[in-house]
Design an enzyme around this catalytic site. Structure first.
Site, short mmCIF file in Angstrom:
data_model
loop_
_atom_site.label_atom_id
_atom_site.label_comp_id
_atom_site.label_asym_id
_atom_site.label_seq_id
_atom_site.Cartn_x
_atom_site.Cartn_y
_atom_site.Cartn_z
N CYS A 178 32.96 36.97 42.72
CA CYS A 178 32.65 38.27 42.13
C CYS A 178 33.49 39.35 42.81
O CYS A 178 34.71 39.33 42.74
CB CYS A 178 31.15 38.54 42.19
SG CYS A 178 30.62 40.02 41.29
N ASP A 235 31.53 35.30 30.35
CA ASP A 235 31.33 36.39 31.31
C ASP A 235 31.45 37.72 30.57
O ASP A 235 32.55 38.12 30.19
CB ASP A 235 32.37 36.28 32.42
CG ASP A 235 32.11 37.23 33.58
OD1 ASP A 235 31.48 38.29 33.35
OD2 ASP A 235 32.56 36.92 34.69
N HIS A 267 29.26 34.79 34.05
CA HIS A 267 29.57 35.27 35.39
C HIS A 267 28.57 34.65 36.37
O HIS A 267 27.40 34.43 36.04
CB HIS A 267 29.44 36.79 35.44
CG HIS A 267 29.93 37.37 36.73
ND1 HIS A 267 31.25 37.64 36.95
CD2 HIS A 267 29.27 37.70 37.86
CE1 HIS A 267 31.39 38.13 38.17
NE2 HIS A 267 30.19 38.18 38.75
#
Length: 299
Positions: A178, A235, A267
């Site tokens: 991330c 995502d 994600h």
């Protein structure tokens, strides 16, 4: 950056837009966090049944302090038992800090033969171990952490690993998840010593600010090491179109970049403590990461 899964944990679906907020001038406060958190972050959902716990058999693991210019920075280190030296992998946290998930990643890497070190890169800006609101983390901590500070801390971590954790400075890799994925791209443009990096769903966009002046997309022409990017087609915070643009930019710049997009993966598909976890893509991505490190001098 914060994304759709991160946002659900904090009650907002738009947190990905907060990356790189304009903020007041940064004021150094010293280290707010002097030790790492225990357990998992309070700011997202834990899925007890699927959270992975890697034991310490055959490795040495635990919290350490890394000397940087303004004090000791808390970090987690895991490495194989034995004389070494071992290749070094810098492990870069999500927005949630160095919690049990990140520590476990270090132990997994140690089991694979690496000295893995995860520095608490947000330690000066705030104590994310006590924060339950994702928006607060992004606004008060992430957006106030200068990229130059992060690059310096990672350099210091690499130097410490070589001097104090049986690391081989000539075999340096980095991986991050991330926000940490974004950092991988930036560090590949910053470090002349890096051999290879693996970015797990790191955002390519975001606003530019005085302390975060470039996006990951901006630095692609400047990267100095081969990068593997692992992304999910589902995502909602990182559009596939952005990932494809990054692929094309790397190709145009003549960089060694391989980007894998996993169908239907959201994600956070590697985050085994969250509902976003997808076992198949997570395990395949891990295997690809280890192969990338082997193929590009981090082994």
């Amino acid at each position: 950056m914060a994304t759709s899964d991160d946002a659900r944990a904090g009650g907002s679906k738009d947190l990905e837009q907060l990356d790189g907020l304009v903020i007041p001038p940064f004021s150094r406060r010293g280290f707010v966090m002097t030790s790492l958190m225990t357990g998992l972050t309070l700011a997202t959902t834990r899925v007890e049944a699927q959270a992975i716990r890697t034991d310490e058999t055959g490795i040495v693991a635990g919290e350490v302090r890394i000397p940087v210019g303004d004090g000791p920075m808390p970090a987690y280190r895991a490495m194989p038992q034995g004389p070494g030296p071992f290749p070094i992998v810098l492990v870069v946290e999500e927005i949630f800090g160095v919690h049990d998930y990140i520590k476990d990643i270090c132990r997994r890497l140690a089991k694979a033969g690496y000295t893995a070190v995860a520095p608490e890169l947000f330690a000066r800006q705030g104590d994310v171990s006590k924060m339950t609101d994702v928006q607060e983390i992004v606004r008060e901590v992430v957006s106030k952490t200068p990229d130059a500070q992060v690059m310096g801390d990672l350099d210091a971590t690499a130097a410490w690993a070589a001097a104090e954790a049986k690391g081989d400075a000539g075999k340096l890799g980095i991986t991050g998840w991330c926000r940490g994925g974004r950092t991988v791209w930036l560090y590949a443009a910053h470090s002349a010593n890096l051999k290879a990096g693996v970015a797990w769903y790191g955002n390519f966009g975001g606003n530019r600010t005085g302390i975060q002046p470039k996006t990951a997309a901006d630095v692609i022409p400047e990267i100095r090491a081969p990068i593997l990017g692992l992304y999910g087609a589902a995502d909602t915070g990182i559009p596939v179109a952005d990932v494809e643009k990054a692929r094309e930019a790397a190709k145009a710049a003549g960089k060694t970049v391989d980007i894998v997009i996993f169908p239907d993966a959201p994600h956070g598909f590697h985050a085994d403590y969250r509902p976003s976890y997808r076992k198949g893509p997570a395990e395949e991505g891990w295997g690809r990461m280890l192969a990338w490190f082997r193929d590009h001098g981090v082994a």
